[in-house]
Design a protein around this motif. Sequence first.
Motif, mmCIF file in Angstrom:
data_model
loop_
_atom_site.group_PDB
_atom_site.id
_atom_site.type_symbol
_atom_site.label_atom_id
_atom_site.label_comp_id
_atom_site.label_asym_id
_atom_site.label_seq_id
_atom_site.Cartn_x
_atom_site.Cartn_y
_atom_site.Cartn_z
ATOM 1 N N MET A 347 0.840 -1.201 0.000
ATOM 2 C CA MET A 347 0.000 0.000 0.000
ATOM 3 C C MET A 347 0.874 1.250 0.000
ATOM 4 S SD MET A 347 -2.494 -1.310 3.080
ATOM 5 C CE MET A 347 -1.164 -2.319 3.775
ATOM 6 N N ASP A 348 0.331 2.334 -0.522
ATOM 7 C CA ASP A 348 0.945 3.650 -0.408
ATOM 8 C C ASP A 348 -0.193 4.653 -0.306
ATOM 9 O OD1 ASP A 348 3.064 5.513 -0.345
ATOM 10 O OD2 ASP A 348 2.820 5.948 -2.473
ATOM 11 N N HIS A 349 0.055 5.782 0.278
ATOM 12 C CA HIS A 349 -1.029 6.739 0.441
ATOM 13 C C HIS A 349 -1.487 7.328 -0.896
ATOM 14 C CE1 HIS A 349 -0.417 7.428 4.978
ATOM 15 N NE2 HIS A 349 -1.579 6.847 4.764
ATOM 16 N N LEU A 350 -2.755 7.682 -0.931
ATOM 17 C CA LEU A 350 -3.361 8.351 -2.075
ATOM 18 C C LEU A 350 -3.203 9.854 -1.887
ATOM 19 C CD1 LEU A 350 -6.687 6.324 -1.943
ATOM 20 C CD2 LEU A 350 -4.682 5.807 -3.342
ATOM 21 N N TRP A 351 -2.768 10.538 -2.918
ATOM 22 C CA TRP A 351 -2.568 11.982 -2.789
ATOM 23 C C TRP A 351 -2.642 12.630 -4.160
ATOM 24 C CZ3 TRP A 351 2.054 14.640 -4.434
ATOM 25 C CH2 TRP A 351 2.984 13.802 -5.035
ATOM 26 N N ALA A 352 -2.058 13.831 -4.305
ATOM 27 C CA ALA A 352 -2.063 14.590 -5.564
ATOM 28 C C ALA A 352 -3.473 14.880 -6.043
ATOM 29 C CB ALA A 352 -1.267 13.859 -6.642
ATOM 30 N N PRO A 440 -5.846 -2.499 1.571
ATOM 31 C CA PRO A 440 -4.921 -3.621 1.342
ATOM 32 C C PRO A 440 -5.530 -4.629 0.371
ATOM 33 C CG PRO A 440 -5.982 -3.816 3.502
ATOM 34 C CD PRO A 440 -6.438 -2.515 2.918
ATOM 35 N N ARG A 441 -4.772 -4.932 -0.706
ATOM 36 C CA ARG A 441 -5.243 -5.887 -1.707
ATOM 37 C C ARG A 441 -4.127 -6.880 -2.023
ATOM 38 N NH1 ARG A 441 -5.740 -1.960 -6.042
ATOM 39 N NH2 ARG A 441 -6.238 -3.707 -7.408
ATOM 40 N N PHE A 442 -4.457 -8.157 -2.063
ATOM 41 C CA PHE A 442 -3.474 -9.228 -2.257
ATOM 42 C C PHE A 442 -2.675 -9.029 -3.536
ATOM 43 C CE2 PHE A 442 -2.197 -13.417 -3.856
ATOM 44 C CZ PHE A 442 -1.577 -13.967 -2.739
ATOM 45 N N GLU A 443 -3.335 -8.562 -4.602
ATOM 46 C CA GLU A 443 -2.673 -8.462 -5.909
ATOM 47 C C GLU A 443 -1.641 -7.343 -5.983
ATOM 48 O OE1 GLU A 443 -6.908 -6.691 -6.421
ATOM 49 O OE2 GLU A 443 -5.885 -8.227 -5.229
ATOM 50 N N ASN A 444 -1.657 -6.403 -5.054
ATOM 51 C CA ASN A 444 -0.608 -5.388 -4.989
ATOM 52 C C ASN A 444 0.576 -5.984 -4.242
ATOM 53 O OD1 ASN A 444 -1.967 -3.403 -6.401
ATOM 54 N ND2 ASN A 444 -2.880 -2.494 -4.577
ATOM 55 N N ASP A 464 4.604 -4.557 -8.351
ATOM 56 C CA ASP A 464 3.365 -4.611 -9.130
ATOM 57 C C ASP A 464 2.226 -4.053 -8.281
ATOM 58 O OD1 ASP A 464 1.239 -5.166 -10.757
ATOM 59 O OD2 ASP A 464 1.633 -7.314 -10.955
ATOM 60 N N ILE A 465 1.818 -2.824 -8.565
ATOM 61 C CA ILE A 465 0.775 -2.182 -7.762
ATOM 62 C C ILE A 465 -0.054 -1.250 -8.637
ATOM 63 C CG2 ILE A 465 2.404 -0.381 -7.059
ATOM 64 C CD1 ILE A 465 0.850 -0.101 -4.440
ATOM 65 N N THR A 466 -1.347 -1.256 -8.420
ATOM 66 C CA THR A 466 -2.266 -0.332 -9.094
ATOM 67 C C THR A 466 -3.281 0.174 -8.084
ATOM 68 O OG1 THR A 466 -3.788 -2.119 -9.710
ATOM 69 C CG2 THR A 466 -2.073 -1.516 -11.316
ATOM 70 N N HIS A 467 -3.927 1.263 -8.421
ATOM 71 C CA HIS A 467 -5.011 1.770 -7.586
ATOM 72 C C HIS A 467 -6.309 1.065 -7.937
ATOM 73 C CE1 HIS A 467 -2.448 5.609 -7.224
ATOM 74 N NE2 HIS A 467 -2.367 4.926 -6.104
ATOM 75 N N GLY A 468 -7.084 0.732 -6.908
ATOM 76 C CA GLY A 468 -8.369 0.084 -7.112
ATOM 77 C C GLY A 468 -9.497 1.088 -7.228
ATOM 78 N N GLU A 469 -10.701 0.581 -7.411
ATOM 79 C CA GLU A 469 -11.867 1.446 -7.582
ATOM 80 C C GLU A 469 -12.108 2.307 -6.350
ATOM 81 O OE1 GLU A 469 -14.972 3.119 -9.781
ATOM 82 O OE2 GLU A 469 -13.269 1.868 -10.356
ATOM 83 N N ASN A 470 -11.946 1.731 -5.163
ATOM 84 C CA ASN A 470 -12.123 2.503 -3.935
ATOM 85 C C ASN A 470 -11.121 3.650 -3.869
ATOM 86 O OD1 ASN A 470 -13.690 2.197 -1.173
ATOM 87 N ND2 ASN A 470 -11.593 2.767 -0.632
ATOM 88 N N ASP A 471 -9.894 3.368 -4.275
ATOM 89 C CA ASP A 471 -8.851 4.391 -4.269
ATOM 90 C C ASP A 471 -9.197 5.529 -5.221
ATOM 91 O OD1 ASP A 471 -7.492 2.555 -2.655
ATOM 92 O OD2 ASP A 471 -6.472 1.671 -4.379
ATOM 93 N N ARG A 472 -9.653 5.184 -6.406
ATOM 94 C CA ARG A 472 -9.971 6.219 -7.397
ATOM 95 C C ARG A 472 -11.139 7.093 -6.947
ATOM 96 N NH1 ARG A 472 -8.101 2.009 -10.858
ATOM 97 N NH2 ARG A 472 -10.112 0.931 -10.863
#
Length: 579
Positions: A347-352, A440-444, A464-472
């Motif tokens: 995980m990493d924080h959401l910002w910008a 937290p998501r297993f695929e990240n 290998d990490i992407t933002h999920g729908e909740n993150d967006r």
Amino acid sequence: MEPVSSFYIKSSPEQFDAIVVGSGITGGWAAKELTERGLKTLMVERGRPVEHGIDYIGENKDPWTMPNRGRVDAKVADEQYGVQRQCYAFDEHTKQFFNNDRDMPYSTPDGRPFSWIRGNQLGGKSLMWARQSYRWSDLDFEANLKDGHGTDWPIRYTDLAPWYSHVERFVGISGSKEGLAVLPDGEFLPPFEFNTVELALKQKFDAKYAPARMIIGRTANLNKASDEHLAQGRAPCQARSQCHRGCSFGAYFSTQSATLPAAIKTGRLRIATNSIVHSVLYDAKTNRATGVRVIDAETMETREFHAKVVVLCASTLASTAILLNSTSSAFPNGLANSSGVLGHYLMDHLWAAGASGRVEGFENDYYRGRRPTATYIPRFRNVIDKHPAFLRGYALAGGAARDGWQSAAWQPGFGKDFKAMLRKPGPWHFSLGGQGEMLPRFENMVSLHPTRKDKWGIPLLHIDITHGENDRKMREDMADTAANILEDLGLKDVRKRKLTEQEYPPGLAIHEVGTARMGRDPKTSVLNGFNQAHDVPNLFVTDGSSLASSAWQNPSLTFMALTARACAYAADQLKAGKI
């Protein structure tokens, strides 16, 4: 006290009581706690030595005295610092504290972006961190259990509260007591002040949005040094706005200013720099870690150090890479990885995402002031109300400033009238930017690259990490809500700001956590509630990799509290003969 250099070693045949891998925020705390509890400890750092004050080579230097006027030569930046240059703290004054990306690459799938900001030297990123220091609450420690995302934390706020206090008193946190359940108060030095414009906007915000509140950010800078801090040789913050260059005053907390001198004072610390940990040594007969195998960063020589306890504090991704590379017949997929979750749940924080606008009036208030923190609105989303689009929440941080002569760099003009214009300050602006919790998501995940290796022969880390729908959806709300707040406060020309994932890749918040998470069940976690490996009882991991969720607050204060608690437990267990 003897100089730090007298405690350096290259190799040693002895068995230490403890080895600490890493010397950043958590490594410094581990060394302090273990040595003060009587353990002869070796700190192993892959980077070069950095002496407090002496090696802060960019400190107090004005841009016009630097070879490139404060900017890093474009060719050097492109070839050696392609990732590191994205960090807000990177420039000609500070580049010596950042990794050389050419020598320390990593991989991502299909060019998917991840920005791994690293500082491999004694002191690590404690030399250039942003110093924002916030406690978590049970809202954060209970979130995984309540909404079903991630594994339940094996601890709660009451377990960590005394350790937060222990850390805060030593570090020195300047802040205000607010009585907010979502953001527990701590052991504070006097807070830094709002400027006039911020104070006026705070009064409007607090009246309109109660129980939410705008506060001054809590920061590990000594607004007023206590007797304990003066005894450490530290002085109050000079508000020079040069924190990332290193601080000879010791006004902000770093390994060099505080924990390292404390550990050295005990006489029980030894330090091995330029020592890249390849793997943790493991004895299957005793089911114990026995030390670490290192590669000399300069000579490529391989050697071993041995100890009764091993504590990994190398940073979230670096500690995980070491564990993944520590394979044996007992642990073919990485040491202490019987659960199979090692490397997952990154995980990493959401910002910008946020907004800014123009503040009318205050023409007679030209003074913005310099201080090492910002205004801060603690989390309010999904605290009282329930947002229909996403789980968890975020904070908003920002501040007010008035345009000065620098703004003319982007305006046309020349001659007498242009010079006269430079003498008159422009309008005030106020901005808010979000920092939110990533689920937290297993695929990240991170893993070791099957074929590629670095210059020392160690497999590259594959991220290998992407933002999920909740993150967006959370980031959308950050921008919308920030804009709504500014309009409600009467600002004009309000503009939203929301960068894309390509523009603000994961990792650039520099708050990556997870990948060796703690939990109650050994089948779904790597560590227990004391940061102790379920599978190997004398192995501890206390940096960000241990976190089971990211929360919305800056994580460093929690890293430190977890480390102090884990090392106290490890020392007690060792003395009792249980590990």
